[in-house]
Design a protein around this motif. Structure first.
Motif, PDB file in Angstrom:
ATOM      1  N   PHE A   8      29.128 -45.348 -39.612  1.00 30.52           N
ATOM      2  CA  PHE A   8      29.069 -46.093 -38.340  1.00 30.52           C
ATOM      3  C   PHE A   8      30.481 -46.505 -37.896  1.00 30.52           C
ATOM      4  CE2 PHE A   8      24.482 -47.653 -39.449  1.00 30.52           C
ATOM      5  CZ  PHE A   8      23.983 -46.401 -39.134  1.00 30.52           C
ATOM      6  N   ASP A   9      31.371 -46.771 -38.851  1.00 28.95           N
ATOM      7  CA  ASP A   9      32.747 -47.121 -38.477  1.00 28.95           C
ATOM      8  C   ASP A   9      33.484 -45.906 -37.925  1.00 28.95           C
ATOM      9  OD1 ASP A   9      34.243 -49.401 -38.187  1.00 28.95           O
ATOM     10  OD2 ASP A   9      35.381 -49.122 -40.040  1.00 28.95           O
ATOM     11  N   LYS A  10      33.185 -44.720 -38.470  1.00 23.81           N
ATOM     12  CA  LYS A  10      33.794 -43.493 -37.935  1.00 23.81           C
ATOM     13  C   LYS A  10      33.330 -43.259 -36.501  1.00 23.81           C
ATOM     14  CE  LYS A  10      35.063 -40.558 -41.805  1.00 23.81           C
ATOM     15  NZ  LYS A  10      34.159 -40.613 -42.976  1.00 23.81           N
ATOM     16  N   VAL A  11      32.037 -43.494 -36.261  1.00 24.09           N
ATOM     17  CA  VAL A  11      31.517 -43.333 -34.896  1.00 24.09           C
ATOM     18  C   VAL A  11      32.213 -44.336 -33.975  1.00 24.09           C
ATOM     19  CG1 VAL A  11      29.470 -43.212 -33.442  1.00 24.09           C
ATOM     20  CG2 VAL A  11      29.272 -42.657 -35.863  1.00 24.09           C
ATOM     21  N   ASN A  12      32.433 -45.552 -34.478  1.00 22.26           N
ATOM     22  CA  ASN A  12      33.114 -46.574 -33.683  1.00 22.26           C
ATOM     23  C   ASN A  12      34.528 -46.130 -33.304  1.00 22.26           C
ATOM     24  OD1 ASN A  12      35.221 -49.061 -34.058  1.00 22.26           O
ATOM     25  ND2 ASN A  12      33.467 -49.616 -32.799  1.00 22.26           N
ATOM     26  N   GLU A  13      35.258 -45.550 -34.262  1.00 17.67           N
ATOM     27  CA  GLU A  13      36.624 -45.103 -33.973  1.00 17.67           C
ATOM     28  C   GLU A  13      36.622 -44.011 -32.914  1.00 17.67           C
ATOM     29  OE1 GLU A  13      38.277 -44.073 -37.804  1.00 17.67           O
ATOM     30  OE2 GLU A  13      38.037 -46.152 -38.474  1.00 17.67           O
ATOM     31  N   SER A  14      35.648 -43.107 -32.987  1.00 16.05           N
ATOM     32  CA  SER A  14      35.551 -42.060 -31.969  1.00 16.05           C
ATOM     33  C   SER A  14      35.165 -42.654 -30.620  1.00 16.05           C
ATOM     34  CB  SER A  14      34.538 -40.997 -32.380  1.00 16.05           C
ATOM     35  OG  SER A  14      35.103 -40.202 -33.392  1.00 16.05           O
ATOM     36  N   ALA A  15      34.242 -43.602 -30.630  1.00 12.78           N
ATOM     37  CA  ALA A  15      33.815 -44.227 -29.365  1.00 12.78           C
ATOM     38  C   ALA A  15      35.001 -44.923 -28.697  1.00 12.78           C
ATOM     39  CB  ALA A  15      32.676 -45.214 -29.619  1.00 12.78           C
ATOM     40  N   GLU A  16      35.881 -45.511 -29.494  1.00  9.62           N
ATOM     41  CA  GLU A  16      37.079 -46.144 -28.927  1.00  9.62           C
ATOM     42  C   GLU A  16      37.960 -45.087 -28.243  1.00  9.62           C
ATOM     43  OE1 GLU A  16      39.139 -48.708 -31.685  1.00  9.62           O
ATOM     44  OE2 GLU A  16      40.794 -48.971 -30.284  1.00  9.62           O
ATOM     45  N   GLU A  17      38.027 -43.906 -28.840  1.00  8.66           N
ATOM     46  CA  GLU A  17      38.800 -42.822 -28.207  1.00  8.66           C
ATOM     47  C   GLU A  17      38.139 -42.370 -26.897  1.00  8.66           C
ATOM     48  OE1 GLU A  17      39.275 -39.754 -31.214  1.00  8.66           O
ATOM     49  OE2 GLU A  17      40.322 -41.181 -32.520  1.00  8.66           O
ATOM     50  N   ALA A  31      31.654 -48.035 -18.789  1.00 12.60           N
ATOM     51  CA  ALA A  31      30.822 -49.179 -19.194  1.00 12.60           C
ATOM     52  C   ALA A  31      29.881 -48.767 -20.332  1.00 12.60           C
ATOM     53  CB  ALA A  31      30.023 -49.696 -18.001  1.00 12.60           C
ATOM     54  N   ASP A  32      29.283 -47.594 -20.211  1.00 15.32           N
ATOM     55  CA  ASP A  32      28.379 -47.119 -21.272  1.00 15.32           C
ATOM     56  C   ASP A  32      29.127 -46.908 -22.588  1.00 15.32           C
ATOM     57  OD1 ASP A  32      26.351 -47.067 -19.405  1.00 15.32           O
ATOM     58  OD2 ASP A  32      26.376 -44.887 -19.134  1.00 15.32           O
ATOM     59  N   ALA A  33      30.314 -46.298 -22.509  1.00 19.84           N
ATOM     60  CA  ALA A  33      31.082 -45.994 -23.726  1.00 19.84           C
ATOM     61  C   ALA A  33      31.542 -47.277 -24.409  1.00 19.84           C
ATOM     62  CB  ALA A  33      32.284 -45.110 -23.381  1.00 19.84           C
ATOM     63  N   THR A  34      31.944 -48.274 -23.611  1.00 18.27           N
ATOM     64  CA  THR A  34      32.379 -49.557 -24.176  1.00 18.27           C
ATOM     65  C   THR A  34      31.196 -50.251 -24.842  1.00 18.27           C
ATOM     66  OG1 THR A  34      34.026 -49.721 -22.419  1.00 18.27           O
ATOM     67  CG2 THR A  34      33.556 -51.725 -23.651  1.00 18.27           C
ATOM     68  N   ASP A  35      30.057 -50.222 -24.180  1.00 15.69           N
ATOM     69  CA  ASP A  35      28.821 -50.787 -24.754  1.00 15.69           C
ATOM     70  C   ASP A  35      28.498 -50.071 -26.075  1.00 15.69           C
ATOM     71  OD1 ASP A  35      26.249 -51.696 -25.296  1.00 15.69           O
ATOM     72  OD2 ASP A  35      25.517 -51.433 -23.250  1.00 15.69           O
ATOM     73  N   LEU A  36      28.533 -48.738 -26.060  1.00 12.95           N
ATOM     74  CA  LEU A  36      28.228 -47.957 -27.261  1.00 12.95           C
ATOM     75  C   LEU A  36      29.211 -48.273 -28.393  1.00 12.95           C
ATOM     76  CD1 LEU A  36      26.613 -45.717 -28.695  1.00 12.95           C
ATOM     77  CD2 LEU A  36      28.154 -44.044 -27.633  1.00 12.95           C
ATOM     78  N   THR A  74      28.089 -49.598 -32.118  1.00 17.26           N
ATOM     79  CA  THR A  74      28.394 -48.975 -33.413  1.00 17.26           C
ATOM     80  C   THR A  74      28.896 -50.017 -34.404  1.00 17.26           C
ATOM     81  OG1 THR A  74      30.643 -48.398 -32.739  1.00 17.26           O
ATOM     82  CG2 THR A  74      28.948 -46.730 -32.398  1.00 17.26           C
ATOM     83  N   LYS A  75      29.646 -51.021 -33.919  1.00 21.07           N
ATOM     84  CA  LYS A  75      30.116 -52.102 -34.801  1.00 21.07           C
ATOM     85  C   LYS A  75      28.941 -52.981 -35.246  1.00 21.07           C
ATOM     86  CE  LYS A  75      34.591 -52.076 -35.704  1.00 21.07           C
ATOM     87  NZ  LYS A  75      35.077 -51.783 -37.075  1.00 21.07           N
ATOM     88  N   GLN A  76      28.025 -53.221 -34.314  1.00 20.53           N
ATOM     89  CA  GLN A  76      26.828 -53.994 -34.643  1.00 20.53           C
ATOM     90  C   GLN A  76      26.095 -53.331 -35.823  1.00 20.53           C
ATOM     91  OE1 GLN A  76      25.869 -56.878 -33.336  1.00 20.53           O
ATOM     92  NE2 GLN A  76      23.930 -56.987 -34.438  1.00 20.53           N
ATOM     93  N   ALA A  77      25.974 -52.001 -35.756  1.00 22.12           N
ATOM     94  CA  ALA A  77      25.321 -51.244 -36.829  1.00 22.12           C
ATOM     95  C   ALA A  77      26.158 -51.287 -38.108  1.00 22.12           C
ATOM     96  CB  ALA A  77      25.092 -49.802 -36.381  1.00 22.12           C
ATOM     97  N   HIS A  78      27.464 -51.093 -37.969  1.00 20.99           N
ATOM     98  CA  HIS A  78      28.398 -51.092 -39.105  1.00 20.99           C
ATOM     99  C   HIS A  78      28.325 -52.408 -39.888  1.00 20.99           C
ATOM    100  CE1 HIS A  78      32.326 -50.774 -41.180  1.00 20.99           C
ATOM    101  NE2 HIS A  78      32.713 -51.886 -40.569  1.00 20.99           N
ATOM    102  N   TRP A  79      28.261 -53.514 -39.166  1.00 15.88           N
ATOM    103  CA  TRP A  79      28.264 -54.823 -39.825  1.00 15.88           C
ATOM    104  C   TRP A  79      26.916 -55.176 -40.439  1.00 15.88           C
ATOM    105  CZ3 TRP A  79      30.580 -56.804 -34.654  1.00 15.88           C
ATOM    106  CH2 TRP A  79      31.967 -56.622 -34.656  1.00 15.88           C
ATOM    107  N   ASN A  80      25.825 -54.825 -39.802  1.00 17.07           N
ATOM    108  CA  ASN A  80      24.525 -55.411 -40.167  1.00 17.07           C
ATOM    109  C   ASN A  80      23.617 -54.527 -41.011  1.00 17.07           C
ATOM    110  OD1 ASN A  80      24.310 -58.176 -38.776  1.00 17.07           O
ATOM    111  ND2 ASN A  80      25.139 -56.865 -37.164  1.00 17.07           N
ATOM    112  N   VAL A  81      24.007 -53.261 -41.217  1.00 15.31           N
ATOM    113  CA  VAL A  81      23.134 -52.377 -42.001  1.00 15.31           C
ATOM    114  C   VAL A  81      23.087 -52.848 -43.458  1.00 15.31           C
ATOM    115  CG1 VAL A  81      24.943 -50.664 -42.563  1.00 15.31           C
ATOM    116  CG2 VAL A  81      22.538 -49.962 -42.456  1.00 15.31           C
ATOM    117  N   LYS A  82      21.902 -52.749 -44.074  1.00 18.88           N
ATOM    118  CA  LYS A  82      21.700 -53.126 -45.482  1.00 18.88           C
ATOM    119  C   LYS A  82      20.831 -52.077 -46.171  1.00 18.88           C
ATOM    120  CE  LYS A  82      21.493 -58.113 -44.390  1.00 18.88           C
ATOM    121  NZ  LYS A  82      22.884 -58.447 -44.677  1.00 18.88           N
ATOM    122  N   GLY A  83      20.798 -52.126 -47.499  1.00 13.55           N
ATOM    123  CA  GLY A  83      19.899 -51.250 -48.243  1.00 13.55           C
ATOM    124  C   GLY A  83      20.637 -50.242 -49.105  1.00 13.55           C
TER     125      GLY A  83
END
Ligand SMILES: [Fe+2]
Length: 157
Positions: free
Chosen positions: A53-62, A25-30, A34-43
């Motif tokens: 953040f997308d790389k972290v997302n791919e690892s979290a999926e694993e 449950a924690d890993a799925t939430d995380l 990571t996608k939330q961060a990937h999509w919404n970061v600006k600057g």
């Protein structure tokens, strides 16, 4: 539990399945955080952080897949729905309103550190319960989490 020819005692499997379910449950939430961060970061640091953040997302999926499939190997049921995840996660909710790179780095490094601490504790608990293989899976995940915590938090150091 489902029948299996796996020789680990059912008491051990039941205990370990419980620990794996909590971390699933924690890993799925995380993974979604990571996608939330990937999509919404600006600057100014957008592209570096967007890609990291997308790389972290791919690892979290694993990590999710490793944990879920271990649950099945032990005769359990992997609870992968959004509803089951929302009920069971122990992660703090990811802030929805932040946009700056600094704030996303802070939020995601907090999430990775919190998940990392729980995974490290799961290494000990599953090892002591008598399942060295699950402890090994958590060790593999823990190494990866530590690496990505470094990659992310270095941006604010
Ligand atoms: Fe994307």
């Amino acid at each position: 539990m489902h029948p299996t020819k796996n020789d680990l005692p059912s008491k051990v499997r039941a205990k370990v399945i419980g620990i794996l379910g909590d971390r699933l449950a924690d890993a799925t939430d995380l993974m979604l955080q990571t996608k939330q961060a990937h999509w919404n970061v600006k600057g100014a640091t957008f592209i570096a952080l967007h890609e990291l953040f997308d790389k972290v997302n791919e690892s979290a999926e694993e990590w999710v897949d490793l944990i879920a499939e271990r649950i099945i190997q032990l005769g359990g049921t992997a609870e992968g729905t959004v509803q089951a995840t929302a009920k069971r996660t122990s992660m703090k909710p990811y802030p929805l309103e932040i946009t700056s790179g600094h704030d996303h780095v802070e939020a995601l490094s907090n999430a990775l550190a919190s998940f990392g601490k729980k995974v490290r504790s799961a290494i000990d608990k599953t090892g002591k319960a008598g399942d060295a293989d699950t402890a090994d899976i958590f060790t593999e995940i823990s190494r990866d989490v530590d690496k990505y915590l470094w990659f992310v938090e270095a941006h604010n150091q």
